[in-house]
Design a protein around this motif. Structure first.
Motif, PDB file in Angstrom:
ATOM      1  N   ALA A  77       0.831  -1.213   0.000  1.00 28.53           N
ATOM      2  CA  ALA A  77       0.000   0.000   0.000  1.00 28.53           C
ATOM      3  C   ALA A  77       0.857   1.251   0.000  1.00 28.53           C
ATOM      4  CB  ALA A  77      -0.923   0.000   1.215  1.00 28.53           C
ATOM      5  N   ASN A  78       2.006   1.173   0.643  1.00 25.38           N
ATOM      6  CA  ASN A  78       2.889   2.335   0.677  1.00 25.38           C
ATOM      7  C   ASN A  78       4.341   1.893   0.513  1.00 25.38           C
ATOM      8  OD1 ASN A  78       4.406   4.612   1.126  1.00 25.38           O
ATOM      9  ND2 ASN A  78       3.129   5.360   2.814  1.00 25.38           N
ATOM     10  N   VAL A 113       3.226   1.426  -9.608  1.00 22.78           N
ATOM     11  CA  VAL A 113       3.583   2.821  -9.902  1.00 22.78           C
ATOM     12  C   VAL A 113       4.567   3.329  -8.848  1.00 22.78           C
ATOM     13  CG1 VAL A 113       1.497   3.465 -11.173  1.00 22.78           C
ATOM     14  CG2 VAL A 113       1.504   3.612  -8.671  1.00 22.78           C
ATOM     15  N   ASP A 114       5.269   4.409  -9.189  1.00 19.80           N
ATOM     16  CA  ASP A 114       6.321   4.910  -8.288  1.00 19.80           C
ATOM     17  C   ASP A 114       5.763   5.494  -6.991  1.00 19.80           C
ATOM     18  OD1 ASP A 114       8.083   4.163 -10.218  1.00 19.80           O
ATOM     19  OD2 ASP A 114       8.280   6.177 -11.087  1.00 19.80           O
ATOM     20  N   LEU A 149       0.615   3.417  -3.435  1.00 16.63           N
ATOM     21  CA  LEU A 149      -0.772   3.195  -3.866  1.00 16.63           C
ATOM     22  C   LEU A 149      -1.752   3.950  -2.963  1.00 16.63           C
ATOM     23  CD1 LEU A 149      -0.883  -0.643  -4.701  1.00 16.63           C
ATOM     24  CD2 LEU A 149      -0.477   1.265  -6.263  1.00 16.63           C
ATOM     25  N   ALA A 150      -1.422   4.003  -1.678  1.00 17.32           N
ATOM     26  CA  ALA A 150      -2.320   4.638  -0.707  1.00 17.32           C
ATOM     27  C   ALA A 150      -2.514   6.124  -0.991  1.00 17.32           C
ATOM     28  CB  ALA A 150      -1.791   4.444   0.713  1.00 17.32           C
ATOM     29  N   LEU A 169      -2.686   7.527  -4.102  1.00 21.52           N
ATOM     30  CA  LEU A 169      -3.212   7.834  -5.434  1.00 21.52           C
ATOM     31  C   LEU A 169      -4.591   8.484  -5.314  1.00 21.52           C
ATOM     32  CD1 LEU A 169      -2.275   4.583  -7.407  1.00 21.52           C
ATOM     33  CD2 LEU A 169      -1.036   6.755  -7.325  1.00 21.52           C
ATOM     34  N   GLU A 220      -8.432   9.728  -6.400  1.00 19.16           N
ATOM     35  CA  GLU A 220      -9.542   8.992  -7.006  1.00 19.16           C
ATOM     36  C   GLU A 220      -9.447   8.945  -8.527  1.00 19.16           C
ATOM     37  OE1 GLU A 220     -13.350   9.749  -5.229  1.00 19.16           O
ATOM     38  OE2 GLU A 220     -14.367   9.515  -7.154  1.00 19.16           O
ATOM     39  N   ARG A 243      -7.093   8.520 -10.343  1.00 19.95           N
ATOM     40  CA  ARG A 243      -6.154   7.507 -10.866  1.00 19.95           C
ATOM     41  C   ARG A 243      -6.557   6.079 -10.508  1.00 19.95           C
ATOM     42  NH1 ARG A 243      -0.053   9.021  -9.888  1.00 19.95           N
ATOM     43  NH2 ARG A 243       0.181   7.247 -11.282  1.00 19.95           N
ATOM     44  N   VAL A 244      -7.537   5.937  -9.650  1.00 19.80           N
ATOM     45  CA  VAL A 244      -7.925   4.574  -9.277  1.00 19.80           C
ATOM     46  C   VAL A 244      -9.364   4.229  -9.668  1.00 19.80           C
ATOM     47  CG1 VAL A 244      -6.238   4.345  -7.431  1.00 19.80           C
ATOM     48  CG2 VAL A 244      -8.498   5.256  -6.908  1.00 19.80           C
ATOM     49  N   ARG A 245     -10.163   5.229 -10.046  1.00 19.16           N
ATOM     50  CA  ARG A 245     -11.522   4.931 -10.514  1.00 19.16           C
ATOM     51  C   ARG A 245     -11.544   5.200 -12.022  1.00 19.16           C
ATOM     52  NH1 ARG A 245     -16.775   7.400  -7.571  1.00 19.16           N
ATOM     53  NH2 ARG A 245     -16.558   5.528  -6.302  1.00 19.16           N
ATOM     54  N   ARG A 279      -6.507  -0.602 -15.050  1.00 10.70           N
ATOM     55  CA  ARG A 279      -5.889   0.083 -13.926  1.00 10.70           C
ATOM     56  C   ARG A 279      -4.377   0.225 -14.056  1.00 10.70           C
ATOM     57  NH1 ARG A 279      -8.440   0.322  -8.879  1.00 10.70           N
ATOM     58  NH2 ARG A 279      -6.388   0.943  -8.188  1.00 10.70           N
ATOM     59  N   LYS A 319       2.420   1.320 -15.501  1.00 14.32           N
ATOM     60  CA  LYS A 319       2.622   0.559 -14.261  1.00 14.32           C
ATOM     61  C   LYS A 319       1.296   0.417 -13.511  1.00 14.32           C
ATOM     62  CE  LYS A 319       7.465   1.528 -13.442  1.00 14.32           C
ATOM     63  NZ  LYS A 319       8.413   1.836 -12.384  1.00 14.32           N
ATOM     64  N   ALA A 320       1.273  -0.542 -12.602  1.00 14.48           N
ATOM     65  CA  ALA A 320       0.018  -0.894 -11.934  1.00 14.48           C
ATOM     66  C   ALA A 320      -0.344   0.094 -10.835  1.00 14.48           C
ATOM     67  CB  ALA A 320       0.128  -2.295 -11.349  1.00 14.48           C
ATOM     68  N   THR A 321      -1.604   0.513 -10.809  1.00 15.41           N
ATOM     69  CA  THR A 321      -2.119   1.326  -9.702  1.00 15.41           C
ATOM     70  C   THR A 321      -2.839   0.432  -8.695  1.00 15.41           C
ATOM     71  OG1 THR A 321      -4.208   1.771 -10.829  1.00 15.41           O
ATOM     72  CG2 THR A 321      -2.423   3.334 -11.202  1.00 15.41           C
ATOM     73  N   ALA A 339      -2.456   1.021   6.124  1.00 19.95           N
ATOM     74  CA  ALA A 339      -1.528   1.943   5.454  1.00 19.95           C
ATOM     75  C   ALA A 339      -2.255   2.906   4.524  1.00 19.95           C
ATOM     76  CB  ALA A 339      -0.477   1.150   4.692  1.00 19.95           C
ATOM     77  N   GLY A 340      -3.594   2.775   4.407  1.00 17.91           N
ATOM     78  CA  GLY A 340      -4.353   3.799   3.702  1.00 17.91           C
ATOM     79  C   GLY A 340      -4.813   3.439   2.309  1.00 17.91           C
ATOM     80  N   ALA A 341      -4.594   2.188   1.876  1.00 19.94           N
ATOM     81  CA  ALA A 341      -5.111   1.781   0.572  1.00 19.94           C
ATOM     82  C   ALA A 341      -6.427   1.053   0.770  1.00 19.94           C
ATOM     83  CB  ALA A 341      -4.107   0.883  -0.138  1.00 19.94           C
ATOM     84  N   MET A 364     -15.566   8.837  -3.735  1.00 19.80           N
ATOM     85  CA  MET A 364     -15.212   7.884  -2.681  1.00 19.80           C
ATOM     86  C   MET A 364     -15.209   8.596  -1.322  1.00 19.80           C
ATOM     87  SD  MET A 364     -12.002   5.937  -4.363  1.00 19.80           S
ATOM     88  CE  MET A 364     -12.170   4.947  -5.853  1.00 19.80           C
TER      89      MET A 364
END
Lengths: 349, 355
Positions: free
Chosen positions: A98-99, A322-323, A326-327, A329, A331, A333-335, B5, B12-14, B36-38, B156
Motif C-alpha cells: 500500500a505504501n 507505480v512509483d 498506492l495509498a 493515489l 480517485e 487515478r484509481v476509478r 488500472r 505501471k500498476a495502480t 496503510a491507507g489503501a 469515494m
C-alpha cells in the motif's frame, strides 16, 4: 552594564537529516533486565539514527511474544503495528504494497516465527518483499514460562531439567532456500557485528532475514542451555568479520584484496566481509547452506552475513507498481472513467 | 485490472493483487493495506471466514478498514461445498472472540454485488472497520442475468484521516478519541510527515491515545465507544427496501438471493390464497431502525432464511424489543439448492394455517 559570559551549549550531535539519537528512542522497556532483546533495540536505534532514516517513514511491525513487545521500545514517533501471533508477515505485505515508501522493520521471536508463524514466514521469504525481518531468538517461550521453541537445539536443557529431543528449525537456512536476499545470524551481545548487519539491512532492497540469538535471562540462561550468554560466547564461530560503509560517507577502506569481499547494496552502501573462509561466495546459496549444516554438526553457532543477492527483483518491482505509494493515489487515478464501465458492460451483451 | 488500472503514462500498476497462501494471510494483507491507507479487499467462503476470525477481531478492535466478500455456501465444516446457503449470517455478525460486531451488506443481485462493493469500501473507511458483503454461491457462481451496472455518482468516502497540515493545526491527536460523538476516531496514515502522526496499532487493550492500557475505565470507555460507532452505522448502512401489499395481513422479511423467491411467493400467496403481504428486504447490518419498525408495525413477520437455524430470525430476536419477539416466524430453506418461491409460499401457508 555587565554581562555574564554564558558558554555556548555544545552543538547537539545530529545525523544526516538533522535528528538526534533521542529522536530514535522509544518507550522504556518492560522486558527483564539483561534481556538480549533490549540490546537489539539499542542496535536498531543506532543503525536507523546513523543511516538517517526518517522515523515517520518507518513501519514497525510485530506479532505476539516478548520480542514482539520490543517495537514499542525504539523509534517512538514511528508507526507501529502489533499484529496477531505469527501473522506479522501478512500485515507487512499489505502495508508495504500500500505504501512502497515505508521502511518496514518486523521484529518477531522464535515462537512467533518458527512455530505459529512458520506458514506466513516461509511465504514472506518467497516474495522478497522489501522489509527487514528480525528474529529475537532465545529458543524458549519467555511469556509462558519457558517451554522449548522450535529453534531450540537438540539436547538443550530447560531449567526444569527437560531435554529437547527434537531438531531445531534453522530459520537462516530456510530463508536462504526460500528466496530471502540478505540473510545473517548474529548475537545480541555482539554490538559491532549486529550493527553492521542492521545497517546493511537498511541499505538492501528485498527481504532481509536476521536471526539474532538473544538469551532469555529468566528462562534459558543456565548451564545446559545452548542459547545462554556463556554458551553462545563459547561456541560462536563468526563466518569472517562484517563491516559497513554507508553511501553518504566517502571513506576509502583499505583492505587486502582477495581476503575481503565487497558487496554494493541497493542504496550504494557497501558491506565488507573480511576473513571469509577460502572460496566462500556470499552470493552462492550452496556455500551458505553447507556452512550452516556443518555448524549444526559441530555444535557451533555460526554468525555473520551468510547470503546476499542484490540481483533478485523485489516484490514491488515484480508487481510493477507505480512509483507513488498506492495509498496516496487520488480517485482520478484509481476509478476508471465512465467510458470504461460502459464498454465493459457492452462486452457482456 | 491490467486492462483498466495501469497508469496511462508509465503503464505501471495502480493496484496490487496477491495470491495469498491462505485466508489467514489474505485477511492480514487486506488489513495491512487498509491500515496503510489503501482500499483493500479479499473474498472467501465460510471455511475461509472461520480462518479469518482472529484477524477480523483485530480489525474491529484496532479499527482498520477492509472489505471481505463472503460467498456463503453450505456448512458446517466442508459441508456441501458446491451448494448454496446463507450460512454465515450469525457468525459474521459477531465474528471473533470477545465482544465484536461487524457491518454486513446483503446483495440480492449481480448489480448489487457491484454497487454494494462500492458501498462497502466507503463504509469500511468511514467506520474504520472490516465490512462483509454477504453474497452466496447461487449468486457468486451460477449464471445470472443483470442490467448494466451503474457508474458511481458519489465520490469515494475516505473517512476521517488527518494529514500533516491537520496535525500542524491541531498539534496532535488521540487515535481513539471520540471527538465528534459518533464513536469514530480520527486516524493518520503511516508515512505522514509529522512528529505527532505516528501511533501504535494493537489488538491489546489501549486508551483513547492508542497507548497500551489495562485500566478498567479505559477498557470500558473504549468498548462503549465501539458500541456507539456501531449505533452510528445503523443509519449509514443501506436502508431496507419495502414493498407494500394492499391492506396486508402480515409481513415477510428477507435478504440476499431469497429476494426473487419472495417476490414470486408474494404473488402466489395473493393469487392462490388471497393473502396480501408487506415485504422488507434487509440490505445491511447493524439493522436500520426502519427494519425494527417494520416488525413493530406488523402483527407477525415471516423471516426467510437459507439455513437451518434461522440465522437472520435469530439476529433480529436479539435486536427487537421484547414485545416484538413473538411476532417473528421462521421460514427456512436449507437443502443446498437455491430457494424457490413454492417453498416460501408453502411454509407461510402452513404456518398461517390456511387451507
Amino acid at each position: 552594564m555587565s554581562s555574564t559570559a554564558v558558554p555556548p551549549a555544545p552543538p547537539k550531535k545530529v545525523n544526516r537529516i538533522g535528528l538526534e539519537v533521542a529522536d530514535y528512542r522509544g518507550a522504556r522497556t518492560t522486558l527483564c533486565a539483561g534481556c538480549g532483546h533490549n540490546a537489539i533495540s539499542e542496535r536498531i536505534i543506532e543503525s536507523f539514527y546513523e543511516m538517517g532514516v526518517p522515523p515517520h517513514r518507518v513501519a514497525k511491525l510485530s506479532g505476539i511474544g516478548c520480542s514482539s513487545k520490543s517495537p514499542a521500545y525504539f523509534m517512538g514517533t514511528a508507526f507501529g503495528f502489533n499484529a496477531v501471533h505469527g501473522r506479522m508477515p501478512s500485515i507487512a505485505t499489505g502495508a508495504v504494497l500500500a505504501n512502497r515508501d515505508l521502511v518496514a522493520i518486523g521484529v518477531s521471536g522464535d515462537g512467533d516465527t518458527a512455530s505459529i508463524g512458520i506458514g506466513q514466514f516461509v511465504h514472506l521469504m518467497r516474495r522478497n518483499l522489501p522489509m527487514i525481518y528480525i528474529i529475537e531468538d532465545n529458543g524458549v517461550y519467555g511469556l509462558t514460562k519457558g517451554q522449548f521453541s522450535a529453534t531450540a537445539d537438540i539436547g538443550s536443557k530447560l531449567k526444569t531439567g527437560v531435554i529437547n529431543d527434537l531438531p531445531p528449525i534453522d530459520t537462516c537456512a530456510l530463508a536462504i532456500q526460500l528466496g530471502a536476499t540478505y540473510v545473517g545470524r548474529s548475537f545480541s551481545g555482539d554490538k559491532h557485528q549486529l550493527k553492521a548487519l542492521l545497517q546493511g539491512a537498511i541499505a538492501h532492497r528485498g527481504t532481509v532475514m536476521l536471526d539474532v540469538i538473544s538469551p532469555c535471562v529468566t528462562f534459558n540462561d543456565h548451564e545446559g542451555s545452548t542459547k545462554s550468554y556463556s554458551y553462545v560466547k563459547d561456541h560462536e564461530e563468526p563466518l569472517g568479520d562484517v563491516s559497513f560503509v554507508p553511501f553518504f560517507q566517502d571513506i576509502e577502506v583499505e583492505y587486502e584484496p582477495g581476503a575481503t569481499k565487497e558487496i554494493t547494496l541497493f542504496d550504494g552502501s557497501k558491506v565488507l566481509l573480511h576473513k571469509l573462509p577460502a572460496d566462500y561466495d556470499p552470493a552462492d546459496k550452496c556455500d551458505a547452506l553447507r556452512v550452516l549444516t556443518e555448524a549444526h554438526d559441530k555444535n557451533e553457532v555460526v554468525t555473520g552475513l551468510f547470503y546476499v543477492n542484490t540481483e533478485q527483483e523485489d516484490f514491488i518491482t515484480m508487481l510493477d507498481l507505480v512509483d507513488e505509494p498506492l495509498a496516496t493515489l487520488p480517485e482520478s487515478r484509481v476509478r476508471p472513467p465512465r467510458k470504461v464501465l460502459d464498454e465493459l458492460m457492452e462486452s457482456y451483451r | 485490472m491490467k486492462r483498466h488500472r495501469l497508469d496511462p503514462e508509465t503503464k505501471k500498476a495502480t493496484f496490487a493483487i496477491v495470491q495469498a497462501e491462505d485466508e489467514l494471510a489474505a485477511i492480514g494483507m487486506a488489513l495491512g493495506a487498509g491500515w496503510a491507507g489503501a482500499r483493500s479487499m479479499t473474498s472467501t467462503s465460510g471455511p475461509g471466514i472461520s480462518l479469518m476470525s482472529e484477524f477480523v477481531g483485530l480489525g474491529y478492535y484496532a479499527e482498520i478498514p477492509a472489505v471481505i466478500f463472503d460467498v456463503q455456501r453450505v456448512g458446517p465444516s466442508t459441508g456441501l461445498p458446491t451448494r448454496t446457503a446463507q450460512g454465515d449470517v450469525l457468525k459474521n455478525a459477531f465474528l471473533s472472540h470477545g465482544d465484536t460486531r461487524h457491518l454486513m451488506l446483503f446483495p440480492s443481485s449481480v448489480e448489487e454485488c457491484f454497487s454494494m462493493a462500492i458501498e462497502a469500501f466507503d463504509l469500511a473507511e468511514e467506520f474504520q472497520t472490516p465490512v462483509f458483503v454477504m453474497t452466496d454461491l447461487d449468486l457468486g457462481m451460477n449464471n445470472w442475468m443483470a442490467d448494466p451496472f451503474e457508474y458511481p455518482t458519489k465520490p469515494m468516502a475516505r473517512g476521517k484521516v488527518l494529514s500533516a497540515e491537520d496535525l500542524n493545526r491541531l498539534g496532535g491527536f488521540g487515535r481513539y478519541t471520540d471527538v465528534d460523538g459518533d464513536g469514530i476516531g480520527y486516524r493518520t496514515l503511516p508515512g505522514t510527515h509529522h512528529r505527532a502522526a505516528g501511533y501504535f496499532t494493537r489488538g491489546s487493550g489501549h486508551n483513547a491515545r492508542a497507548k497500551y492500557s489495562e485500566r478498567p475505565e479505559d477498557y470500558v470507555q473504549n468498548m462503549e465507544r465501539l458500541s456507539r460507532k456501531l449505533e452510528t452505522a445503523r443509519t449509514k448502512v443501506l436502508a431496507p427496501e419495502f414493498q407494500e401489499g394492499k391492506e396486508s395481513d402480515f409481513g415477510i422479511l428477507g435478504y440476499g438471493t431469497s429476494h426473487w423467491a419472495i417476490v414470486e411467493a408474494r404473488d402466489q400467496l395473493k393469487q392462490e390464497y388471497g393473502l396480501e403481504t408487506d415485504y422488507c428486504r434487509v440490505r445491511g447490518f447493524p439493522f436500520n431502525p426502519s427494519v425494527l419498525d417494520f416488525i413493530r408495525n406488523h402483527s407477525r413477520v415471516y423471516v426467510v432464511d437459507q439455513n437451518r437455524d434461522a440465522q437472520m430470525y435469530s439476529l433480529l430476536r436479539l435486536e427487537v424489543d421484547d414485545d416484538c419477539v413473538g411476532k417473528l416466524r421462521r421460514v427456512r430453506h436449507f437443502n443446498g439448492l437455491p430457494i424457490d418461491a413454492r417453498s416460501v409460499t408453502d411454509s407461510i401457508v402452513s404456518l398461517e394455517g390456511v387451507k
